[in-house]
Design a protein around this motif. Structure first.
Motif, short mmCIF file in Angstrom:
data_model
loop_
_atom_site.label_atom_id
_atom_site.label_comp_id
_atom_site.label_asym_id
_atom_site.label_seq_id
_atom_site.Cartn_x
_atom_site.Cartn_y
_atom_site.Cartn_z
N VAL A 258 -10.54 -2.39 1.31
CA VAL A 258 -10.42 -1.40 0.00
C VAL A 258 -10.45 -2.32 -1.14
CG1 VAL A 258 -9.76 0.52 1.27
CG2 VAL A 258 -8.29 -1.14 0.21
N TYR B 126 -4.55 14.78 -4.08
CA TYR B 126 -5.36 13.56 -4.01
C TYR B 126 -6.82 13.58 -4.05
CZ TYR B 126 -1.16 10.97 -2.49
OH TYR B 126 0.25 10.43 -2.61
N HIS C 285 -7.89 9.02 0.78
CA HIS C 285 -8.33 8.93 -0.70
C HIS C 285 -8.53 7.61 -1.23
CE1 HIS C 285 -6.27 8.30 -4.86
NE2 HIS C 285 -7.37 9.08 -5.11
N THR C 286 -7.66 6.36 -0.86
CA THR C 286 -8.17 5.06 -1.23
C THR C 286 -9.59 4.50 -0.45
OG1 THR C 286 -5.91 4.71 -1.04
CG2 THR C 286 -7.42 2.83 -0.96
N ARG C 287 -9.80 4.98 0.69
CA ARG C 287 -11.13 4.63 1.21
C ARG C 287 -12.36 5.52 0.47
NH1 ARG C 287 -11.89 0.25 4.53
NH2 ARG C 287 -10.36 0.39 6.31
N HIS D 126 -12.18 6.59 -2.71
CA HIS D 126 -12.12 6.30 -4.29
C HIS D 126 -12.31 4.81 -4.65
CE1 HIS D 126 -10.94 10.51 -3.96
NE2 HIS D 126 -11.49 10.77 -5.03
N ASP D 127 -11.78 4.02 -3.62
CA ASP D 127 -11.92 2.86 -3.99
C ASP D 127 -12.45 1.86 -3.02
OD1 ASP D 127 -11.41 0.46 -5.85
OD2 ASP D 127 -9.43 0.15 -5.00
N PHE E 212 0.80 -1.03 0.06
CA PHE E 212 0.07 0.01 0.07
C PHE E 212 0.99 1.16 0.07
CE2 PHE E 212 -2.34 3.44 1.89
CZ PHE E 212 -3.69 3.11 1.18
N PRO E 213 0.56 2.27 -0.57
CA PRO E 213 -0.43 2.56 -1.54
C PRO E 213 -0.53 1.87 -2.93
CG PRO E 213 0.77 4.44 -1.60
CD PRO E 213 1.51 3.48 -0.66
N TYR E 214 -1.64 1.69 -3.71
CA TYR E 214 -1.76 1.20 -4.88
C TYR E 214 -2.53 2.13 -5.88
CZ TYR E 214 -6.40 -0.40 -3.41
OH TYR E 214 -7.77 -0.19 -3.18
N LEU E 215 -3.07 3.13 -5.45
CA LEU E 215 -3.90 3.88 -6.63
C LEU E 215 -2.95 5.07 -6.80
CD1 LEU E 215 -7.50 4.60 -4.98
CD2 LEU E 215 -6.80 3.15 -6.71
N GLN F 75 -3.22 9.25 1.68
CA GLN F 75 -3.44 8.28 0.57
C GLN F 75 -4.33 7.40 1.20
OE1 GLN F 75 0.46 6.83 0.70
NE2 GLN F 75 1.20 7.95 -0.88
#
Length: 947
Positions: free
Chosen positions: A593, A739, A640-642, A644-645, A516-519, A637
């Protein structure tokens, strides 16, 4: 962060203990009372910030300067005795005696103590409290300031506790009802399971016989003479430790302690050693307890043994570190099993700890459904055997090592923000455990190199050493096992365990490491379009080109830490079906996620402190993150991930639905749960946004319902981000732009609903339960939140009524343990608010107490609030406010969040102290006359009905 303390926190979270016990204590040859300090017999040095001292009478004290909360001092007196020091005819006396300290001492006549400390700004409960456990009784004072007179008065009260209790027969009799009310109020299915578990595991010892609350037989006939016997035997200066932590000079505190406590003398000879007995150390035993009110079935395997006291040296510290790390290894496996597809488990935990110096217990416990107890037992067995036979691979050790190092480093970074009362409690816990008290920096220096060197092989061996020869297998809760051709319930449990033992053992399947992160950050970045500085409160607002709102408030309240909250949508106000908000708040974290499930995400984040939680407010959705300032980008991050994904995993939804079903089953078997299911919506005119939606509605909800509600909000709703703490402004601006630069076109609108309070109406229902207590509430309609001057005064009015009920219901009648009153004004529904008074009662007294609550409101409406009552209610509030405004949570929750829609929030910090300080008794009298009229009151009664 001593490992023993961490283990106890895990045990408490699992609901296995009422209060931590002293895991190890070295007794001097001539007495059974502990003497000296742990460092006297150790190669470890204590925190250099601590001042240790011992008076000639044997009383020991520890002083530590600390500056949070600013200007306050925590005083805690630790009596090193509790319920196991009681004789058979004294069962419950240690706790009874704790209560009596508030009912008259040398310097405070009955009823005077609480009122005096209220008048100088201390709240009864939060700032003046006590607790009793198996081997300690602790009295806690959180003084409102560090002035010499205040500290001296606080120490004088502790001296009164230590040797000046009046124990007047009349007061003993009056308090009896309160004690019995507390015993009744604390009764629950989980409490009964815990108590039975202690009796079974530690059969043959005093630990099994000395429930802290005591026996009803003793409580009903205990008199002043019986209490005094215990008091004079165990309340002696050579059996006490005084801890003083706060914003004061150690030398000044040391002088005052010597002046106040040197006068104390022991009234009896040193007490003889208490023989606690021995637990059996061999054999396989099964236990069964049918407790349908628990709402779930608990299955556990435990090992119990007799332990030996030990000195806390570097070698002991290393061993405890290894034991805790081994605990983490198995606990990680358990969480992965819980989160796996089609798992029969809904929760699981593993712990190993000491109960008193003499006993140890290792326990593996899982929660499941009634029909899956046998499958769960098989899974528990195989998980334990896998660890015992094959041990743990190095790959699993990496996660534990990184998490331990992260915890140690986070402690150092957050050391300056520790609260004085929390530090004092930790000091007492460590000293009662005979542990050398180390600073966070010392712990990192000591444990850091140890952690780096830990290997999976040695932890595997340590894990095996935690399991002794005696094994206890237990099934409790909703599973109903009947004696049949297969034997008694216990025989059936043993047969299931032995079958599991004989089954073929498959190896543990190791999970692959994840990153992580991956996005990638979205494109394009947003630009700042507008900036406004609110200089009076030190806050700023940035409006970005995509419409995003960023609120900033830089503080030094929690050095090296930052909090960020992403707010969007309308939350519960727009849920299409009742109950979705309940499931959603559990589901989103459980589901992980998009590319990582929750366990994979936990593994990836093990080296870091940052975490993000999801919540649903009455008018918004929120992702709330917190972490070290050095991890600010990681925190963004995560947010943002929570957002957006998000993941909507079917297995996670099924797990959460089962957890909710078990929660509902337990809550529906209690009067407290009935208040949430029926009482709250009744007070809101039947609106199901208040309280918890009925299970009949919740159980029909689907994953499609949840995803259909949440995904559009996550994707489209405009964002308001608020950041508070020790951050770099330019970095935050860059990260928000990077982000959260996408365009959002949403705009949820909540329907206008008129809430009708049920004035003059009564809800009285029976609750099928094995717990014999009633819930009684009387409520009055007030008003909504947005006239802040009115809301503040309604809160003070509630405090005045609360204090009256404390005196009338608890002290004069002895009919309840903790009556409470609070006002709750809606931020969403215009004109709606509720001021309520609540007591837990003996069922036969419910109607009488409802009348008393209603009459108390009527008396307040018809009479006047006195200046003395105002002072007692207001001064603790002013103290609390001074503390509150120096927290990041205050600036987020009370000021910045929602300040675009309600700009008046930005003015509130400027007036909160002066406005509260300006409250007049006549203002409260006018509010009482307006809102607390008898014809406006609504009554709620939930009475138990046996199955």
């Amino acid at each position: 962060m001593t490992w023993n303390r961490i283990v106890f926190s895990l045990v408490l979270a699992a609901g296995l203990l009422l209060a931590p016990c002293r895991p190890a204590q070295l007794a001097a040859k001539e007495t059974c009372l502990s003497q000296g300090w742990p460092q006297d017999k150790s190669d470890l040095k204590p925190d250099p910030a601590l001042t240790f001292g011992t008076l000639e009478n044997g009383l020991r004290y520890v002083i530590m300067p600390n500056h949070e909360p600013k200007g306050r001092v925590s005083l805690q007196l630790n009596i090193q005795s509790g319920s196991v020091q009681e004789r058979d005819e004294q069962r419950g006396v240690a706790h009874y005696l704790e209560h009596m300290m508030f009912n008259g001492t040398t310097h405070y006549q009955p009823g005077a103590m609480v009122e005096y400390f209220q008048s100088i700004g201390m709240a009864f409960g939060p700032d003046s409290n006590a607790h009793t456990s198996y081997d300690e009784t602790v009295y806690q004072l959180m003084l409102p300031n560090s002035e010499e007179q205040t500290v001296s008065k606080g120490l004088q009260l502790l001296v009164d506790y230590a040797g000046g209790a009046l124990l007047l027969p009349k007061e003993v009799d009056k308090e009896r009802g309160v004690i019995l009310a507390e015993k009744r109020e604390r009764d629950s299915a989980s409490r009964r399971v815990y108590k039975k578990g202690i009796e079974q595991a530690f059969a043959g010892t005093l630990l099994a016989q000395r429930d802290v609350i005591g026996t009803e037989e003793v409580l009903k006939k205990a008199d002043a003479a019986l209490l005094r016997q215990y008091y004079e035997r165990w309340y002696r200066p050579d059996n006490m430790i005084l801890v003083a932590v706060g914003d004061a000079e150690p030398a000044a505190l040391q002088k005052l302690i010597s002046q106040q406590f040197s006068q104390l003398k022991a009234k009896t000879a040193s007490p003889a050693c208490i023989e606690l007995g021995k637990v059996a150390e061999q054999g396989l035993e099964a236990f069964y307890q049918h407790e349908p009110d628990l709402g779930h079935t608990a299955v556990s395997i435990a090992s119990v043994w007799n332990a030996e006291p030990e000195m806390f040296t570097q070698a002991a510290a290393l061993r405890r570190l290894k034991e805790y790390a081994a605990t983490m290894l198995l606990d990680n496996r358990l969480q992965r099993i819980v989160n796996s597809k089609d798992s029969p488990l809904t929760s699981a935990s593993f712990s190993s700890y000491k109960m008193l110096p003499q006993f140890g217990i290792t326990s593996l416990r899982v929660q499941t459904d009634a029909g899956k107890w046998k499958t769960s037992l098989e899974l528990l067995n195989s998980t334990l055997r896998q660890a015992l036979t094959a041990g743990f691979p190095e790959e699993e050790m990496k996660r534990v090592r990184s998490k331990l190092l992260s915890m140690l480093k986070e402690q150092v970074q957050a050391a300056a923000s520790r609260k004085s009362d929390d530090i004092a409690a930790v000091l007492i816990s460590d000293l009662n455990s005979q542990e050398v008290v180390l600073s966070p920096a010392q712990e990192l220096e000591l444990y850091g190199p140890m952690v780096e060197k830990l290997t999976a092989a040695e932890l595997s061996e340590v894990f095996r050493s935690l399991w002794h020869e005696r094994r206890l297998v237990k099934v409790s809760g909703t599973a109903e096992l009947l004696s049949d051709k297969n034997g008694t319930p216990e025989a059936q449990i043993l047969a299931a365990w032995q079958a599991a033992e004989a089954a073929e053992l498959k190896p543990w399947e190791q999970e692959q490491a994840v990153d992580f992160p991956y996005l990638p950050p979205p494109a394009p970045e947003a630009k700042v379009a507008q900036h406004t500085a609110y200089e009076k409160i030190g806050a700023e607002r940035y409006v970005f080109s995509n419409g995003l709102i960023l609120n900033l408030k830089k503080t030094d309240f929690e050095p090296n830490e930052v909090q960020a909250v992403v707010v969007f949508g309308k939350g519960s106000l727009v849920q299409p079906k009742p109950g979705l908000n309940v499931l959603a708040q559990f589901f989103i974290p459980e589901s992980g996620v998009g590319k990582l499930d929750q366990e994979q995400l936990n593994t990836a984040l093990a080296p870091y402190s940052s975490k993000v939680n999801f919540s649903i407010d009455e008018n918004s959705f929120q992702f709330r993150g917190k972490g070290l300032s050095s991890e600010t980008e990681l925190l963004f991050q995560l947010l943002h991930t929570r957002l957006h994904d998000p993941a909507f995993r079917a297995d996670a939804f099924e797990r959460v639905r089962r957890q909710a079903e078990q929660f509902y089953a337990q809550a529906q078997s209690s009067v407290e749960g009935a208040m949430e299911f029926k009482g709250e919506s009744f007070l809101a005119g039947g609106n199901l946004r208040y309280g918890l939606a009925p299970w009949d509605m919740v159980k029909t909800l689907t994953l499609a319902d949840l995803e259909g509600w949440l995904r559009p909000a996550f994707k489209d709703e405009p964002l308001e981000i608020s950041v508070v703490g020790d951050f770099d402004k330019e970095q935050v601006l860059r990260l928000v732009s990077k982000y959260f630069g996408e365009e959002r076109k949403g705009g949820q609108q909540g329907a206008d609903e008129k809430i009708i309070f049920p004035s003059g109406k009564k809800l009285a229902e029976k609750v099928v339960t094995a717990t014999n207590k009633a819930l009684v509430a009387v409520a009055w309609p007030t008003d909504d939140f947005w006239n802040i001057t009115r809301t503040r005064r309604l809160n003070v009015l509630a405090a005045v009524l609360n204090d009256r009920l404390r005196k009338q219901i608890r002290e004069e009648l002895g009919a309840a343990y903790s009556p409470y009153v609070y006002n709750q004004s809606s931020e969403v529904d215009p004109g709606y608010g509720v001021l309520r008074s609540v007591v837990m009662a003996e069922p036969g007294q419910a109607d009488r107490l409802a009348a008393k609550l209603k009459q108390a409101g009527a008396d307040l409406a018809a009479g006047k609030v006195t200046d003395e009552e105002l002072k007692r209610a207001l001064e603790p509030s002013l103290t609390s406010i001074r503390d509150r405004i120096r927290t990041n949570d205050y600036w987020l929750d009370n000021v910045l969040i929602g300040s675009l829609q309600h700009p008046e929030r930005l003015e509130w910090p400027l007036t909160i102290q002066s406005d509260f300080a300006a409250v007049k008794a006549e203002e409260l009298s006018a509010l009482a006359a307006k809102y607390l009229q008898p014809d406006k009151a609504a009554e709620v009664l939930f009475l138990p009905e046996k199955k």
